[in-house]
Design a protein around this motif. Structure first.
Motif, short mmCIF file in Angstrom:
data_model
loop_
_atom_site.label_atom_id
_atom_site.label_comp_id
_atom_site.label_asym_id
_atom_site.label_seq_id
_atom_site.Cartn_x
_atom_site.Cartn_y
_atom_site.Cartn_z
N THR A 98 0.87 -1.19 0.00
CA THR A 98 0.00 0.00 0.00
C THR A 98 0.90 1.23 0.00
O THR A 98 2.12 1.12 -0.09
N LYS A 99 0.30 2.40 0.20
CA LYS A 99 1.08 3.64 0.28
C LYS A 99 1.67 3.83 1.67
O LYS A 99 2.62 4.57 1.86
N GLY A 100 1.08 3.18 2.65
CA GLY A 100 1.56 3.34 4.02
C GLY A 100 0.53 2.82 5.01
O GLY A 100 -0.54 2.33 4.61
N THR A 101 0.83 2.97 6.29
CA THR A 101 -0.07 2.47 7.34
C THR A 101 -1.48 3.04 7.18
O THR A 101 -2.48 2.33 7.34
N ILE A 231 -2.35 -6.73 10.15
CA ILE A 231 -1.43 -5.74 10.71
C ILE A 231 -1.06 -4.74 9.59
O ILE A 231 -1.14 -5.06 8.41
N ALA A 232 -0.65 -3.55 10.02
CA ALA A 232 -0.32 -2.50 9.05
C ALA A 232 0.98 -1.81 9.48
O ALA A 232 1.21 -1.62 10.68
N SER A 243 5.96 6.33 0.84
CA SER A 243 5.03 5.89 -0.22
C SER A 243 5.00 4.39 -0.45
O SER A 243 4.59 3.94 -1.52
N ILE A 244 5.47 3.63 0.52
CA ILE A 244 5.20 2.18 0.49
C ILE A 244 4.88 1.75 1.92
O ILE A 244 5.51 2.21 2.88
N GLY A 245 3.88 0.92 2.02
CA GLY A 245 3.52 0.36 3.32
C GLY A 245 2.99 -1.03 3.10
O GLY A 245 2.96 -1.52 1.96
#
Ligand code: PMP
Length: 416
Positions: A98-101, A231-232, A243-245
């Motif tokens: 994803t983009k992040g948490t 979990i995130a 910009s990555i999660g």
């Protein structure tokens, strides 16, 4: 060994070579005490991303040619690496980029609400969550007209700055469908009672979602083996790129949750009337993937593993304890931290200097600390303050950082 970590590895971080000339004309070392907001990057991460863009950059899962094939392999290899990093019980098919948490928590809260919530359901979260793990659940409750029960803190004294487990026992009832909480808090740095909360949730069959934004770089428990359902976390808090999660979920949730974003790469068929979704993580990864960022995340995981998460935790919490000890001797300081010796964050305020002024004054000495509400308005209000200064430590922090920061705080009184 852990105590020396910061001084040993600091040279790996180019940013610490750029000492800055401050307003008084003096060149001052960069004292970065805001790792909780984002981590600085080691050379190995910067180099991996640069080299990848120079030699292998191409689209993922979209090309039959060399760079695209190599990029797709790198991207999927990173997924495998992330799965192993999360825990031995985790498989690559459970890992969604994803983009992040924030995006991860929005995807999971939206999906769970669509599948599992109705007007008889209850969601349980602590009041002290980061907005990223509060607003998505608030929105879910509003959409589904269901109940959102907030767990409070035991009290306001240091030793009571922890989630009230008695309340959790009462609130996590049969109609509770999801319990969501952070592993480690971003304001007061508390380590939440993961095992106890999971046990209470499992007793009533509720799903458990854990926000690992603050914990992934320094805690290595396999939360899925402990019973977590999702979990995130974010790459940038792991000494990796922005910009990555990651959103990692139990296989059943990956299979059943609806997609959140629609577009290229997440379908198995599209016609003018309707579309069918693909299976696995790709269902949640519409659009061009964070490709270079995945390469950086892979290098960041290698870097963190090479230092050891327990070492990073012991080192950072050791420095936080040292800072706390010295901070408490400064007049007019009020500390907001559980002070268990395990936190890597110390939040405080000065009774005569507003938190924002304090952060600005500290910058005169090239000391970077964050001030404000730390994206946790309900917690800040609950503590009866309007803003706090937050000092947070990471793998590269060292004893000099503590000394310089303490002197700068002492000097702040003379500067207002
Ligand atoms: N949760 C916690 C506990 C955090 O500390 C943060 C970042 N401050 C987030 C969620 C959101 O992370 P991001 O901004 O990388 O999406």
């Amino acid at each position: 060994k852990a105590q020396n970590l910061g001084s040993k590895i600091r040279h790996e971080f180019p940013i610490f070579k750029n000492n800055e000339k401050k307003g008084d004309g003096q060149i001052k070392p960069f004292v970065y005490l805001d790792t909780a907001v984002t981590g600085q990057k080691p050379q190995s991460v910067i180099q991996a991303m640069t080299k990848y863009m120079e030699t292998d950059y191409g689209s993922v899962h979209r090309g039959a040619y060399g760079v695209s094939i190599r990029s797709s392999k790198m991207y999927e290899d990173t997924r495998e690496k992330v799965a192993k990093f999360i825990g031995s019980s985790v498989d690559a098919n459970q890992v969604i980029f994803t983009k992040g948490t924030t995006e991860s928590l929005n995807i999971v809260a939206h999906g769970i609400s669509e599948l599992f919530l109705d007007d008889k359901s209850r969601i349980v979260i602590p009041t002290i969550e980061h907005h990223a793990n509060l607003i998505p659940w608030q929105q879910a409750a509003l959409r589904k007209d269901c109940e959102l029960a907030y767990l409070s803190l035991e009290g306001k004294q240091s030793s009571k700055l922890k989630i009230n487990l008695k309340e959790a026992e009462q609130f996590i009832t049969k109609n509770t469908k999801v319990v969501a909480f952070a592993h480690v808090g971003n304001v007061i740095g508390q380590i939440n009672p993961v095992e106890e909360l999971i046990a209470l949730a499992k007793k009533v069959g509720a799903l458990v979602v854990i926000d690992c934004a603050q914990s992934m770089s320094s805690h290595d428990e396999d939360l899925f083996a402990m019973g977590a359902d999702a979990i995130a976390f974010s790459g940038h808090k792991l000494y990796g790129p922005t910009s990555i999660g990651v959103l990692a979920m139990k296989k059943e949730l990956v299979d059943r949750l609806p997609p959140y974003l629609f577009g290229g790469g997440m379908i198995s068929d599209v016609n003018l009337e309707q579309s069918l979704w693909t299976t696995g993580p790709a269902k949640f990864e519409a659009g061009t993937q964070p490709i270079t960022e995945a390469c950086g995340l892979s290098a960041a995981i290698d870097w963190v593993e090479s230092k050891g998460r327990t070492n990073i935790l012991n080192h950072s919490s050791g420095l936080a304890s040292l800072f706390l000890e010295k901070l408490k001797n400064i007049p007019d300081i009020e500390v907001f931290s559980p002070q268990s010796g395990k936190e890597t964050i110390v939040s405080f305020r000065h009774k005569k200097i507003h938190a924002h002024d304090m952060a600005t004054i500290l910058d005169f000495d090239n000391v970077a600390m964050r001030a404000g509400h730390h994206c946790a308005w309900p917690l800040i209000r609950n503590l009866g303050v309007d803003a706090l200064v937050r000092c947070s430590f990471g793998a590269y922090s060292d004893g000099d950082d503590v000394e310089i920061a303490i002197e700068a705080i002492k000097n702040s009184v003379k500067r207002v």
